[in-house]
Design a protein around this motif. Structure first.
Motif, PDB file in Angstrom:
ATOM      1  N   ASN A   1       7.266 -16.336 -17.803  1.00 35.12           N
ATOM      2  CA  ASN A   1       7.573 -17.696 -17.128  1.00 35.12           C
ATOM      3  C   ASN A   1       7.413 -17.723 -15.608  1.00 35.12           C
ATOM      4  OD1 ASN A   1       8.855 -18.346 -19.665  1.00 35.12           O
ATOM      5  ND2 ASN A   1      10.650 -16.778 -19.195  1.00 35.12           N
ATOM      6  N   SER A   2       6.674 -16.887 -15.376  1.00 37.98           N
ATOM      7  CA  SER A   2       6.273 -16.966 -13.857  1.00 37.98           C
ATOM      8  C   SER A   2       5.166 -17.646 -13.582  1.00 37.98           C
ATOM      9  CB  SER A   2       6.224 -15.457 -13.338  1.00 37.98           C
ATOM     10  OG  SER A   2       7.237 -14.775 -13.406  1.00 37.98           O
ATOM     11  N   SER A   3       5.016 -18.551 -12.548  1.00 37.15           N
ATOM     12  CA  SER A   3       4.015 -19.331 -12.238  1.00 37.15           C
ATOM     13  C   SER A   3       3.095 -18.496 -11.221  1.00 37.15           C
ATOM     14  CB  SER A   3       4.593 -20.469 -11.329  1.00 37.15           C
ATOM     15  OG  SER A   3       5.180 -20.125 -10.184  1.00 37.15           O
ATOM     16  N   GLY A   4       3.562 -17.287 -10.646  1.00 38.31           N
ATOM     17  CA  GLY A   4       2.405 -16.732  -9.782  1.00 38.31           C
ATOM     18  C   GLY A   4       3.171 -16.042  -8.610  1.00 38.31           C
ATOM     19  N   TRP A   5       2.631 -15.359  -7.434  1.00 42.10           N
ATOM     20  CA  TRP A   5       2.948 -15.082  -6.350  1.00 42.10           C
ATOM     21  C   TRP A   5       2.525 -15.483  -5.147  1.00 42.10           C
ATOM     22  CZ3 TRP A   5       1.446 -10.363  -3.005  1.00 42.10           C
ATOM     23  CH2 TRP A   5       2.371 -10.245  -2.091  1.00 42.10           C
ATOM     24  N   ASN A   6       3.465 -15.998  -4.477  1.00 47.64           N
ATOM     25  CA  ASN A   6       3.126 -16.961  -3.044  1.00 47.64           C
ATOM     26  C   ASN A   6       2.925 -15.846  -1.896  1.00 47.64           C
ATOM     27  OD1 ASN A   6       5.606 -16.419  -2.530  1.00 47.64           O
ATOM     28  ND2 ASN A   6       6.212 -18.448  -2.527  1.00 47.64           N
ATOM     29  N   GLY A   7       2.979 -14.756  -2.015  1.00 46.31           N
ATOM     30  CA  GLY A   7       2.835 -13.755  -0.820  1.00 46.31           C
ATOM     31  C   GLY A   7       4.057 -13.588  -0.026  1.00 46.31           C
ATOM     32  N   ILE A   8       5.354 -14.149  -0.279  1.00 44.51           N
ATOM     33  CA  ILE A   8       6.524 -14.031   0.333  1.00 44.51           C
ATOM     34  C   ILE A   8       7.557 -12.785  -0.525  1.00 44.51           C
ATOM     35  CG2 ILE A   8       8.615 -15.300   0.844  1.00 44.51           C
ATOM     36  CD1 ILE A   8       7.028 -17.928   0.867  1.00 44.51           C
ATOM     37  N   PHE A   9       8.035 -12.336   0.500  1.00 47.59           N
ATOM     38  CA  PHE A   9       9.101 -11.271   0.228  1.00 47.59           C
ATOM     39  C   PHE A   9      10.012 -11.299   1.022  1.00 47.59           C
ATOM     40  CE2 PHE A   9      10.673  -6.718   0.658  1.00 47.59           C
ATOM     41  CZ  PHE A   9      11.017  -6.531  -0.808  1.00 47.59           C
ATOM     42  N   ASN A  10      11.341 -11.546   0.348  1.00 45.01           N
ATOM     43  CA  ASN A  10      12.747 -11.559   0.979  1.00 45.01           C
ATOM     44  C   ASN A  10      12.788 -12.691   1.955  1.00 45.01           C
ATOM     45  OD1 ASN A  10      13.911  -9.585  -0.512  1.00 45.01           O
ATOM     46  ND2 ASN A  10      13.383  -8.059   0.878  1.00 45.01           N
ATOM     47  N   GLY A  11      11.819 -13.769   1.545  1.00 47.36           N
ATOM     48  CA  GLY A  11      11.757 -14.971   2.249  1.00 47.36           C
ATOM     49  C   GLY A  11      10.928 -14.881   3.578  1.00 47.36           C
TER      50      GLY A  11
ATOM     51  N   ARG B   1       0.906  -1.244   0.101  1.00 54.17           N
ATOM     52  CA  ARG B   1      -0.132  -0.097   0.096  1.00 54.17           C
ATOM     53  C   ARG B   1       0.993   1.208   0.014  1.00 54.17           C
ATOM     54  NH1 ARG B   1      -3.862   0.625   2.979  1.00 54.17           N
ATOM     55  NH2 ARG B   1      -4.476  -1.389   3.565  1.00 54.17           N
ATOM     56  N   TYR B   2       2.217   0.983   0.217  1.00 55.22           N
ATOM     57  CA  TYR B   2       2.980   2.430   0.317  1.00 55.22           C
ATOM     58  C   TYR B   2       3.852   2.405  -1.053  1.00 55.22           C
ATOM     59  CZ  TYR B   2       1.980   1.635   5.353  1.00 55.22           C
ATOM     60  OH  TYR B   2       1.195   1.613   6.571  1.00 55.22           O
ATOM     61  N   GLY B   3       3.306   1.557  -1.996  1.00 50.88           N
ATOM     62  CA  GLY B   3       4.123   1.508  -3.343  1.00 50.88           C
ATOM     63  C   GLY B   3       5.389   1.026  -3.284  1.00 50.88           C
ATOM     64  N   LYS B   4       5.992  -0.041  -2.354  1.00 50.74           N
ATOM     65  CA  LYS B   4       6.819  -0.532  -2.400  1.00 50.74           C
ATOM     66  C   LYS B   4       6.884  -1.786  -3.289  1.00 50.74           C
ATOM     67  CE  LYS B   4      10.444  -3.098   0.649  1.00 50.74           C
ATOM     68  NZ  LYS B   4      10.481  -3.448   2.003  1.00 50.74           N
ATOM     69  N   LEU B   5       7.805  -1.928  -4.301  1.00 55.47           N
ATOM     70  CA  LEU B   5       7.768  -3.142  -5.199  1.00 55.47           C
ATOM     71  C   LEU B   5       8.125  -4.207  -4.527  1.00 55.47           C
ATOM     72  CD1 LEU B   5       7.518  -4.363  -8.056  1.00 55.47           C
ATOM     73  CD2 LEU B   5      10.108  -3.635  -8.563  1.00 55.47           C
ATOM     74  N   LEU B   6       7.236  -5.394  -4.531  1.00 63.46           N
ATOM     75  CA  LEU B   6       7.449  -6.711  -3.902  1.00 63.46           C
ATOM     76  C   LEU B   6       7.763  -7.966  -4.991  1.00 63.46           C
ATOM     77  CD1 LEU B   6       4.212  -6.261  -1.579  1.00 63.46           C
ATOM     78  CD2 LEU B   6       6.847  -5.891  -1.066  1.00 63.46           C
ATOM     79  N   LYS B   7       7.181  -7.851  -6.068  1.00 59.08           N
ATOM     80  CA  LYS B   7       7.383  -8.829  -7.013  1.00 59.08           C
ATOM     81  C   LYS B   7       7.185  -8.570  -8.393  1.00 59.08           C
ATOM     82  CE  LYS B   7       7.551 -13.500  -8.077  1.00 59.08           C
ATOM     83  NZ  LYS B   7       8.324 -14.380  -7.780  1.00 59.08           N
ATOM     84  N   GLN B   8       8.031  -9.156  -9.160  1.00 63.26           N
ATOM     85  CA  GLN B   8       7.673  -8.796 -10.791  1.00 63.26           C
ATOM     86  C   GLN B   8       7.748 -10.115 -11.388  1.00 63.26           C
ATOM     87  OE1 GLN B   8      11.070  -6.163 -12.037  1.00 63.26           O
ATOM     88  NE2 GLN B   8       9.516  -4.600 -12.517  1.00 63.26           N
ATOM     89  N   MET B   9       6.620 -10.329 -12.307  1.00 60.01           N
ATOM     90  CA  MET B   9       6.569 -11.606 -13.041  1.00 60.01           C
ATOM     91  C   MET B   9       6.430 -11.611 -14.451  1.00 60.01           C
ATOM     92  SD  MET B   9       3.762 -13.579 -10.415  1.00 60.01           S
ATOM     93  CE  MET B   9       2.704 -12.149 -10.823  1.00 60.01           C
TER      94      MET B   9
END
Length: 782
Positions: free
Chosen positions: A744-754, A733-741
């Protein structure tokens, strides 16, 4: 010097006062009634006078009748005055302060005046009366009425009365009043002759005004310098009447106050104006609207005995001088040329000469034309009815200034204008070849009586075959219009003499009476078969009346309604109607009951029956073909608002499907779920199916639950791998980039930096290689 000026001023004022006084009338109340009548009123040897008497104011020294001498500004130089107060009080100037007068309660009214005026309340009556024998047929004298009631509102309600009463001596005839307004029986008074009077307040009481009455006979209100002592007066008027020569008459001149005895009045009679004259009546001139009619035997009649008088007749010449008519010496003279005529009748036994004068003008001759009416007869008995008014213009030669004044069965009735035919528009002749008469008049009542011969037509219109037409409107009820002028008239007139005009009527009576003619465009009122009537005329004349049969044929073949068909492109079809009609005519020229066509458009077939009635059917042929789907407008990433609009070409009528099983007429599909679709279009009229068109509807999940249960653990966009290159960026919500796909990406699992990110809302930006950008947000739920 100043002394001299004062003397001159005094002299000037004395002169002015003397001159002013000289303008007032001078009244002599001592003159006897006999002198008033024989020496002042009457100045004619053609009258024999006796039994003169008078009565009036009973107060000594205040006689209410007398003679007067008028000044230069008074209508009469001499005469006599009859007043409702002392006659001496009639002398001017006018003094309003004393205008109310003096009441004398012992001075009564006059019963004959009451009878003449329809009242019972006269008072202060002054009477001068005498007997006379005229030598001629007319008497007249001049007078005017003056009254102090011509002030305030009084003429609206009050008036003194006067009358000049005459009757033959020795008879029981009622008196005739000569003091009336010209050409009326209205007595002259303040209430019958006055200007408009405004409302007034008298002694604190409002009094209503009134409109003017016979104002043209009111001479005006009198100023303080008036030669008589009255508030107002009428114009000079003339009293006259016809009399019988050598008969004795009694004349009673009377004036009286009303019941109030206030505001005295008087009658002034011109001296010497009482004349015995020969009266020929009003001038017979155009100015008087009574010229003599052309051809009229107009005789001037003195009504005097030719043995007692010597007669001389005159006519005015161009120099306005009277010229003696040689040989005209009788009591009558027949006038045959226009002019001003005078007669002098001299009594052989005395020095009495009476005169009479009249101007005569003649109208132009009324041109008229005898004519006839030729009418048809419905039963050949020679008796029918005629519209006499049809020749109204003929008999008067179309002169608009001449008017028709009725039609008459006899010449005597027409001349005497009695017993006119009451209904000239529908007159039944009494016998064959009868003659009636019209009376036509000019504006002066002069007339002519042309005759009208009533004849029955001997002619016959030949029998006509029926006139037929077909019922060509939508409702085959046997009612349809005929153009009588085009369909019927030419056939009828072809068998008649040239120049005749025909008209049509619903009934024989209407045709006979020429009432309610039918319009040229006539729709029959009786279905299928109706008889109307034709009337042939020559001007006002009827040639004949005959029946005309109108027949309307109906033609309503079954299954002949217009029809719409569809033709597949590149194919042909057969168009067919029932057999058995008289004729067939296709729009392509073929004449059978069927035809082969291979083009779209309107194809018509016209058929006729045995009556030649025509019916037309239209086949509306519409071209159709398979559609070609050229694309699709997809609105995705919109949740329940996802939609697809199929883009296609083709001239057919189609229904559309995204899955090949569910079809709809509209090429736009709404609330489309994400997925892969093969769109098709099918021609409704069997002309084939379109190509299949592959399309994708994409959308992103609104939430995911990465809890390791194997269900909805990844956030990914379904089928996005089928799209061209793209990239997806996810932000908190603060505009911080969390994931790029990418692909070839299968999707995002909700994890950022482990680390597992908490439940929250996250944002994404989807960027396609073609520049399309999709932005949204979703929820992570744990």
């Amino acid at each position: 010097m100043n002394y001299v000026k004062v003397i001159l001023l005094i002299c000037l004022l004395l002169c002015i006062g003397s001159k002013t006084s000289a303008q007032n009338i001078s009244v002599d109340p001592t003159v006897t009634p006999d002198v008033l009548v024989k020496n002042i009123l009457i100045n004619s040897s053609c009258l024999s006078i006796d039994n003169v008497s008078a009565s009036g104011n009973p107060l000594a020294g205040q006689q209410s009748y007398g003679s007067f001498t008028g000044g230069s500004n008074f209508p009469f130089s001499t005469g006599l005055v009859l007043a409702t107060s002392a006659s001496k009080n009639a002398e001017g100037p006018y003094n309003q302060a004393t205008s109310i007068g003096v009441k004398v309660f012992s001075w009564n009214g006059d019963p004959d005046l009451n009878t003449a005026l329809g009242t019972s309340t006269s008072t202060h009556a002054t009477v001068l009366e005498f007997d006379f024998i005229p030598s001629t047929n007319s008497i007249s004298f001049n007078y005017f009425f003056a009254s102090n009631e011509y002030q305030s509102f009084y003429p609206c309600s009050y008036s003194d009365g006067f009358a000049f009463l005459i009757k033959e001596v020795g008879t029981t005839d009622p008196y005739k009043n000569l003091a009336v307004l010209p050409n009326t029986t209205t007595a002259v008074s303040a209430t019958t002759v006055h200007p408009k009077i405004n409302s007034a307040v008298v002694e604190g009481t409002p009094k209503p005004g009134c409109e003017a009455v016979n104002e043209n006979y009111f001479n005006g209100y009198n100023p303080a310098s008036s030669p008589i002592n009255y508030a107002g007066q009428t114009v000079v008027m003339n009293a006259s009447t016809d009399v019988v020569p050598n008969k004795k008459y009694h004349l009673k001149l009377v004036v009286a106050d009303d019941l109030t005895r206030n505001f005295p009045s008087a009658v002034f009679i011109e001296g010497g104006s009482f004349l015995s004259k020969i009266n020929f009546g009003k001038d017979r001139t155009f100015a008087n609207d009574n010229p003599v009619c052309f051809g009229e035997n107009f005789v001037l009649d003195t009504k005097l005995n030719g043995a007692d008088y010597t007669f001389k007749w005159y006519i005015k010449d161009a120099s306005n001088n009277y010229v003696l008519l040689s040989g005209a010496t009788t009591p009558t003279y027949a006038v045959i040329t226009p002019g001003t005529y005078k007669v002098e009748a001299t009594l052989n036994s005395a020095s009495c000469t009476a005169t009479g004068e009249i101007s005569v003008e003649f109208t132009q001759e009324i041109k008229s034309t005898n004519t006839s009416i030729l009418q048809c007869d419905d039963d050949t008995d020679g008796i029918t009815f005629f519209d006499l008014t049809k020749v109204a213009n003929i008999v008067k030669n179309n002169v608009s200034q001449i008017t028709n004044q009725g039609y008459y069965e006899s010449l005597a009735n027409a001349r005497n204008k009695v017993n006119p035919i009451l209904n000239p528009k529908k007159y039944f002749n009494k016998y064959p070849n009868q003659v009636v008469y019209a009376r036509i008049e000019n504006t002066y009542g002069c007339f002519a009586t042309p005759q009208i011969a009533l004849n029955v037509s001997p002619y016959i219109i030949p029998d006509q075959p029926p006139f037929t037409t077909c019922d060509e409107d939508q409702t085959q009820d046997g009612l349809y219009q005929f153009n009588l002028a085009e369909q019927v008239t030419p056939q009828i007139t072809s068998t008649l003499p040239s120049g005749l005009v025909v008209n049509f009527f619903l009934t024989a009576d209407d045709a006979l009476a020429e009432t309610n003619p039918l319009a040229n465009i006539f729709k029959n009122t009786v279905p299928f078969n109706q008889t109307i009537y034709v009337r042939a005329i020559n001007g006002p004349d009827c040639y004949d009346i005959a029946p005309v049969e109108l027949v309307v044929h109906t033609f309503d073949p079954p299954n002949f309604e217009d029809e719409t068909l569809y033709l597949c492109k590149g194919e042909e079809m057969s168009l067919t109607v029932a057999s058995g009609f008289k004729t067939y005519q296709w729009s392509n020229g073929e004449t059978n009951n069927s035809t082969i066509i291979n083009t779209a458009g309107d194809h018509t077939i016209s058929v006729t029956d045995s009556n030649d009635c025509q019916k037309t059917k239209t086949f509306k042929v519409i071209l159709s073909e398979p559609a070609t789907i050229t694309g699709a407008d997809v609105k995705d990433f919109s949740g329940i608002d996802n939609s697809v609009k199929i883009v296609y070409t083709g001239v057919g009528d189609y229904e559309f499907s995204l899955d090949g099983s569910v079809f709809q007429d509209d090429p736009t599909f709404t609330q489309v779920r994400p997925g892969i679709y093969n769109a098709v279009a099918v021609d409704k009229h069997g002309c084939g199916i379109s190509n299949s068109f592959l399309l994708y509807v994409l959308d992103y999940p609104r939430f995911f639950t990465p809890n390791g249960d194997g269900y909805n653990d990844l956030w990914t966009i379904q089928n996005i791998d089928q799209m061209p290159d793209y990239s997806v960026s996810i932000f908190d919500r603060y505009g911080k980039l969390l994931k790029q796909m990418n692909q070839n990406s299968s999707g995002w699992n909700g994890i950022f930096n482990g680390h597992e990110l908490p439940s929250d809302d996250y944002w994404f930006t989807l960027l396609f290689v073609n520049g399309k950008i999709v932005k949204g947000h979703f929820s992570l739920k744990r």
